[in-house]
Design an enzyme around this catalytic site. Structure first.
Site, PDB file in Angstrom:
ATOM      1  N   HIS A   8       3.072   5.174  -1.037  1.00 16.02           N
ATOM      2  CA  HIS A   8       2.533   5.218  -2.393  1.00 16.02           C
ATOM      3  C   HIS A   8       3.658   5.492  -3.389  1.00 16.02           C
ATOM      4  CE1 HIS A   8      -1.843   5.738  -1.440  1.00 16.02           C
ATOM      5  NE2 HIS A   8      -1.339   6.188  -0.301  1.00 16.02           N
ATOM      6  N   HIS A  17       1.886   2.831   4.844  1.00 15.48           N
ATOM      7  CA  HIS A  17       1.974   2.495   3.424  1.00 15.48           C
ATOM      8  C   HIS A  17       2.638   3.629   2.666  1.00 15.48           C
ATOM      9  CE1 HIS A  17      -1.982   4.337   4.126  1.00 15.48           C
ATOM     10  NE2 HIS A  17      -2.016   4.705   2.866  1.00 15.48           N
TER      11      HIS A  17
END
Length: 138
Positions: free
Chosen positions: A101, A99
């Site tokens: 950010h 992931h």
């Protein structure tokens, strides 16, 4: 993956607040944001980290990243934006599904990114560069 929170978000088992989706990636609001507009971008395919990500998937994900960043800029007018990805437990990765950010930054937001740089000799820097180049060419 059955126990992956991000896979459950992608399959709809866990709700999320979606901001973008295509065939390969999904972007949604972080539910424990560090700042207003904190967004996550993930591949739909379960990939543990950047080390395991196929280059074509990485290429697509990072081709979407500027659109997400610019949408955050338009929506919230931050003074800056950090993009952050942690790979492996030693790098503070807590969810083992890749992931990225997007953390909007505002004047006096209280967020800090503090580290103490090492002070290598230039010969050490050159050795590190050679090792990386050799690995790329292997």
């Amino acid at each position: 993956m059955n126990d992956c929170i991000f896979c459950k978000i992608i399959d709809g088992t866990i709700p999320s607040i979606k901001v973008y989706e295509d065939e390969h990636v999904y972007a949604f609001m972080d539910i424990t944001p560090l700042a207003k507009g904190h967004t996550l971008l993930i591949p739909k395919q379960h990939v543990k980290d950047l080390f395991d990500m196929p280059s074509e998937l990485a290429g697509h994900l990072y081709s979407v990243a500027p659109s997400i960043a610019n949408a955050i800029k338009t929506a919230f007018n931050p003074k800056g934006l950090n993009t952050l990805n942690n790979n492996g437990a030693a790098a503070y990765q807590s969810v083992f599904h890749y992931h990225l950010h997007f953390i909007p930054r505002y004047e006096e937001d209280g967020l800090t990114l503090v580290w103490e740089p090492i002070k290598p000799e230039m010969a050490e820097v050159q050795q590190a560069a050679t090792a990386i180049a050799d690995a790329l060419n292997a």
